[in-house]
Design an enzyme around this catalytic site. Sequence first.
Site, mmCIF file in Angstrom:
data_model
loop_
_atom_site.group_PDB
_atom_site.id
_atom_site.type_symbol
_atom_site.label_atom_id
_atom_site.label_comp_id
_atom_site.label_asym_id
_atom_site.label_seq_id
_atom_site.Cartn_x
_atom_site.Cartn_y
_atom_site.Cartn_z
ATOM 1 C CG ASP A 115 -1.975 -1.046 1.209
ATOM 2 O OD1 ASP A 115 -2.485 -1.342 0.112
ATOM 3 O OD2 ASP A 115 -2.315 -1.569 2.284
ATOM 4 C CG ASP A 133 -6.764 -1.593 -1.796
ATOM 5 O OD1 ASP A 133 -7.002 -2.812 -1.917
ATOM 6 O OD2 ASP A 133 -5.875 -1.147 -1.058
#
Length: 161
Positions: A115, A133
């Site tokens: 991330d 995402d």
Amino acid sequence: MTRAMLISLIAATVMVDQLTKATALSLLSQGTAVPVFPGFNFTLGFNEGASFGMMGGVMAGKPLLMAALTGALALTFAVMAFQARNALERAGFALVVGGAIGNIIDRLRQGAVTDFLDFYWRNWHWPTFNIADIAITLGAVLILAASLPLRRRKEPFLDQS
């Protein structure tokens, strides 16, 4: 949306996700925020749980289990994508599948999902996330939008008398 277009959208989603994660891994140091503009940083992090770190404690150290669960969901959504009749719905499922595959690759390669997108307001930070995402979220929105009934505007009855 043809089958070829569906497969292309899945592949493009995986490629963009993996390229951006590779760039983040090569340019960022874990835990160091790189300001982009007020309210947004690039911050490298790793997620062993599900979306936004949910179940991180339960799934920590179990990347193969998370990959298998995500893979089962991705396969289910892929079947649904090929069976869907609505182009918006097909595109939505394709984005979900592409995002899921991108995150599965991370889990298999390094045991956690990379991330790097960090949005914040003052001292509050949204959980750091990635392009996969975004694709999954956008895909879910498209699937929901495709399920909304289109209401036709009814013309008022004109009395001809």
